[in-house]
Enzyme design. Structure first.
Site, PDB file in Angstrom:
ATOM      1  N   LYS B  74       0.758  -5.961  16.219  1.00 33.55           N
ATOM      2  CA  LYS B  74       1.974  -6.295  16.953  1.00 33.55           C
ATOM      3  C   LYS B  74       2.119  -5.277  18.081  1.00 33.55           C
ATOM      4  O   LYS B  74       1.840  -4.077  17.882  1.00 33.55           O
ATOM      5  CB  LYS B  74       3.170  -6.228  15.999  1.00 33.55           C
ATOM      6  N   SER B 149      10.762 -11.296  14.745  1.00 32.79           N
ATOM      7  CA  SER B 149      10.202 -10.909  16.016  1.00 32.79           C
ATOM      8  C   SER B 149       8.674 -10.849  16.030  1.00 32.79           C
ATOM      9  O   SER B 149       8.079 -10.834  17.099  1.00 32.79           O
ATOM     10  CB  SER B 149      10.736  -9.531  16.408  1.00 32.79           C
ATOM     11  N   SER B 173      11.751  -9.684  10.339  1.00 37.98           N
ATOM     12  CA  SER B 173      10.803  -9.955  11.421  1.00 37.98           C
ATOM     13  C   SER B 173       9.358 -10.147  10.989  1.00 37.98           C
ATOM     14  O   SER B 173       8.528 -10.557  11.799  1.00 37.98           O
ATOM     15  CB  SER B 173      10.866  -8.839  12.474  1.00 37.98           C
TER      16      SER B 173
END
Lengths: 477, 481
Positions: B74, B149, B173
């Site tokens: 990420k 997210s 997330s």
């Protein structure tokens, strides 16, 4: 109306840890800009603070030295504001729960013992510095200082004069250096002071509105800044004005305080506990370990100097002003097996006078403790007189030679042989028959004249005690 | 690439294929499915070089846990030499001089970094639509969001671009996008994985974890990630369990708590049915179901939306244009520079949360908001403690709906926030939780959430693994070309 001054001091002492309070970067002063700031100090994304154990140890050492409460549970908070020298946009500081609370410091104010309360002492990080003249047309930021550990020591508003404030500050300054937690260098900003000053009609118990004086970086300026501010506040109040609570900068060049440019809105620092740092929990064992490793504190050392060495309070205070001086003194005494009072006179007299006039720290002294002991031994064993010793000291100071070499090279060995002294005396008496008659007719005050003449004739080398004895015998009618 | 990471690890060890071959296949799929917008940065050259090095190392006898496996991070984890944007204009050109601890550990275990995955800006969002680099599309339906997210990581794994990726989870997330994309994602206990080098959103809630096809995969990746780090003062010093070893064993005697409040209004009925079916499967596997209650979980959302923005408002203060990152041009003075830099560098959702957080911490409001939220947080954690006195795991839906349409909730923040109603309480309590696929509704994956006791990731992974051995929801792949 008669006014009373009320002063509280906030001292920021930089702790002499090797690395910063939340990062491993070094703390040494004077490196080129931004060479001692790592990714944590410049607040790159994703970095985290880790507390420096040594800084905690130093804070506890201070707390114990001022008889304070050591909070076994204290909390780091974030103080949020924007400024270019504050990389994270917040300063990590202790707010609601500081590590040290409710201490006190005994201060000697011209012989009068006073106790100043210490409200709290907390750990926090220093900010960087803005450099306004380093980059053409722009402001530079040097983050070397960012993250340097600070102990902020906040006093109660217990001081009633600038002299008392200075006495407190000096005592604190001595203490932090004794504790080896701060080098006390005011020029480099290692020991900084802000003063909260207010005045009130004498007899009032309520405090007047205070102003905070910043930027006072010497003991002398603390006194002058407070004196100026007290005069200013009294003048304002006596002409019907009111004091605004504000921060004022002391301008040493103009010897005045001026309000700092204040923002329209009051600062709201939005303190909250720093989620990156768990509460600081101290174990009993940790605190106990700090306690057992406490150095002797100035007050205790002073008492011991009076008791052990038979010194006056004045001499003891002078000789214990720094840990280094006290240790110099004690090693001279121990080295020579010397009379402590003789050593005290020489250390506080010749040595300090020479250091002062040369502008040197004790660390840079040209006459070592062993060297001075060697000299004083020659006084004790009557090789030289005290007066000659001063000449020898000068020579030692000038070229670092040891006392015996100077004495031998200059032929300064004291004349202690009775017959030699007697013949000197005989010459002097023969040359001053009138004064001999005077003395013998009862004018004993001319005795001193004879001593002087004999010493002069011996070029200072005659043993003064023997000169006295033999003179008295020979002059006797 | 429909194999699980564990299968690839075994295939590499058996010499069925090389790391270079796997990495080339991964790069091919990343290019072919670029329309998903799952990646912000791909470094083909570095990936091939790392793969070649991994093959060489293997030939020389090395056996890293993840040696030669294609992997993605990420874009919230700092990577030395590869830009780290946090999906924000503010950091669009930022290159960190250091690896996050998670990145360094995965590399040390042999994982090959393919690149950095898309996400909501500064991890603030539940749909991956707040990214400065544009939204990610859900591989199951390109008109739908992948969740957020960690939407890029979820989409990349679901679409088989990489077998596994890192995510971070502050309020859901990892788990919500895992649910929306039909993969398995684990949020470890707070403190189990180092946060050093993870760009902070809300420090007391952020936690990094694995996103992969299966619980077994997550065990491999967590084994590489987890453990104490002296650079993170909030990292746990407790020893790490053997997650891979703990996968074997049955579920006899396992007590699974079912939260009454989870099946109330707001839950899509079909999702509820899928979850109940999954619970029945657990019973068949030897577990018993116990009713539990989390009475304060309704307060979780308001509590979270005070605490997380409060911390974020402070964490994001460093992006001021002074030292690195975006700086506006044409400012009048320092204050103007701050305002323009932050006004232009941050997107709308980030600014909204900074403003909420600033307000909550302001003098005069602190007690009413921040302090009260802290107290609520304690109540939420106490609820879990009480529930875990009666059960070993808690099971329920990960999200109240399946993946929704792109743009559907962007104008309605509160409705967007409601997506995390089941996941947020877990972050507040600092507990481990995973989401795994447990059925489909309307062709879209449904996520089952399992919550464990503090640092009890091993039991969580074992339960999920046993379920996945008995079912095949996690083996379903989206119909991609």
């Amino acid at each position: 109306m008669e006014w009373e001054t009320v002063i509280g001091l906030e001292v920021h002492a930089q702790l002499s840890t090797r690395s910063k309070i939340f990062s491993g970067a070094p703390t040494a002063y004077g490196a080129p800009p931004n060479q001692q700031a790592n990714e944590i100090d410049i607040a790159l994304p994703g970095v985290l603070p880790v507390l420096n154990r040594e800084a905690v140890r130093m804070a506890v050492r201070f707390g114990l030295a001022v008889d304070a409460t050591i909070n076994h549970h204290s909390v780091f908070a974030r103080k949020n504001y924007f400024y270019p020298d504050l990389p994270k946009g917040y300063q990590i500081s202790q707010y609601e729960l500081p590590i040290v609370e409710r201490g006190r410091l005994a201060v000697d104010l011209d012989g009068e013992a006073r106790t100043i309360g210490i409200t709290r002492a907390h750990l926090e990080e220093d900010a960087g510095k803005s450099l306004h003249d380093a980059v053409d047309g722009m402001t530079g930021v040097d983050l070397n200082r960012a993250g340097t550990p600070l102990l902020e020591i906040v006093s109660e508003p217990d001081m009633r004069s600038s002299a008392e404030a200075v006495a407190y500050l000096k005592t604190l300054h001595t203490l932090v250096r004794y504790l080896e937690i701060c080098d006390g260098n005011m020029q480099e900003g290692s020991f900084r002071c802000d003063a909260n000053v207010s005045v009130r009609p004498r007899g009032d118990s309520r405090l007047g509105t205070r102003t905070e004086l910043k930027n006072i970086n010497s003991f002398r300026f603390v006194e002058r800044a407070i004196d100026y501010e007290v005069r200013r506040q009294i003048a304002v109040l006596e002409t019907g004005g009111v004091i605004r609570q504000e921060t004022r900068l002391y301008d040493a060049d103009r010897d005045e305080t001026r309000p700092m440019r204040s923002k329209e809105e009051a600062n709201d620092y939005r303190y909250f506990p720093d989620p990156d740092l768990p509460p600081l929990m101290l174990t009993d064992a940790f605190v106990q370990d700090v306690r057992t490793n406490m150095p002797e504190l100035p007050a205790a050392k002073r008492e011991r100097f009076c008791a052990t060495y038979g010194l006056s309070r004045y001499d003891a205070a002078l000789l214990t002003a720094t840990r280094e001086l006290a240790s110099y003194y004690e090693s001279v005494v121990a080295d020579g097996g010397l009379d402590p009072k003789l050593v005290a006179n020489w250390v506080s007299g010749e040595l300090l006078a020479h250091l002062n006039s040369a502008g040197l720290d004790l660390a840079a002294t040209r006459v070592s403790a062993a060297g001075l002991a060697g000299l004083l031994r020659r006084i004790a064993d009557n090789t030289i007189s005290g007066k000659i010793a001063k000449e020898v000291f000068e020579a030692m100071w000038a070229d670092g030679a040891d006392a015996d070499r100077v004495i031998a090279a200059r032929g300064l060995v004291q004349i202690t042989d009775d017959s030699a002294i007697e013949s000197l005396i005989d010459e002097v008496m023969a040359a001053h028959a009138r004064q001999v008659a005077q003395y013998r007719s009862g004018e004993e005050k001319v005795f001193g004249f004879f001593v002087g003449q004999v010493m002069k004739a011996s070029r200072g080398k005659a043993n003064p005690a023997k000169v006295n004895d033999i003179l008295r015998r020979k002059l006797a009618p | 690439m429909s194999e699980t990471l564990a299968e690839l690890v075994r295939g590499l060890a058996a010499g069925q294929y090389s790391s270079v071959e796997l990495v080339d296949a991964s790069l091919g799929r990343i290019r072919r499915h670029a329309d998903l917008n799952a990646f912000i940065t791909v470094d083909e050259e570095a990936a091939r070089a790392a793969a070649a090095a991994a093959d060489q190392a293997r030939a020389a006898g090395a056996t890293g846990l993840l040696l030669g496996v294609p992997f993605a991070h990420k874009d919230i984890f700092c990577t030395a030499g590869m830009r780290t944007t946090c999906a924000s204009r503010m950091l669009a050109g930022f290159v960190a001089p250091y690896d996050a601890t998670v990145v360094a550990r995965l590399r040390a275990h042999g994982a090959v970094t393919m690149g950095k995955t898309n996400m909501d800006e500064f991890a603030m969002g539940s749909s991956n639509e707040t990214s400065y680099f544009g939204p990610v599309r859900n591989p199951w339906d390109r008109a739908r969001v992948p969740g957020g997210s960690s939407g890029g990581s979820a989409a990349a794994v679901a679409a088989g671009l990489v077998p596994a990726a890192t995510g971070t989870d502050t309020g859901g997330s990892i788990r919500q996008p895992a649910a929306f994309c039909g993969i398995t994602g684990l949020k470890p206990s707070y403190g189990r994985v180092s946060r050093y080098g993870l760009i902070a959103f809300a420090s007391s809630l952020d936690q990094a974890g694995p996103m992969a096809r299966s619980a077994e995969d997550c065990a491999y990746v967590l084994a590489a990630m987890a453990g104490f780090d002296e650079r993170d003062a909030t990292a746990s010093e407790r020893p790490v369990d053997d997650y891979v070893g703990a996968l074997s064993g049955d579920l006899a005697g396992l007590r699974i708590g079912v939260v009454r409040e989870h099946f109330g209004a707001g839950l899509d009925g079909a999702i509820g049915s899928a979850i109940l079916a999954a619970l029945a499967e657990f019973e068949r596997l030897g577990a018993t179901l116990v009713d539990v209650s989390l009475p304060n979980s309704a307060a979780s959302l308001p509590c979270y939306y005070v605490l997380a923005p409060a911390e974020a408002s402070s964490n994001l203060a460093r992006y001021d244009g002074v030292r690195y990152g975006y700086r506006a041009t044409g400012y009048r003075d320092l204050e103007d520079m701050y305002k323009k830099t932050r006004g232009e560098g941050f997107g709308a959702e980030v600014k909204r949360r900074i403003m909420i957080g600033t307000y909550a911490l302001s003098s005069g409001y602190y007690d009413a908001y921040y302090l009260k939220a802290l107290k609520l947080r304690r109540l939420v954690a106490d609820d879990f403690a009480a529930a875990f006195a009666q059960c070993d795991l808690i099971a329920g839906p990960t999200a109240p709906t399946t993946a929704f349409a792109l743009g559907a909730k962007m104008d309605d923040p509160v409705s967007m926030y409601m997506n995390d109603i089941y996941t947020i309480p877990v972050n507040l309590a600092g507990l481990p939780a995973l989401s795994m696929p447990a059925g489909f509704v309307g062709g879209l994956p449904v996520g089952l959430q399992l919550v464990g006791r503090y640092l009890d990731e091993a039991r969580l992974l074992r339960a999920a693994h046993r379920y996945q051995q008995a079912t095949d929801w996690h083996r379903r792949v989206p119909p991609l070309s």
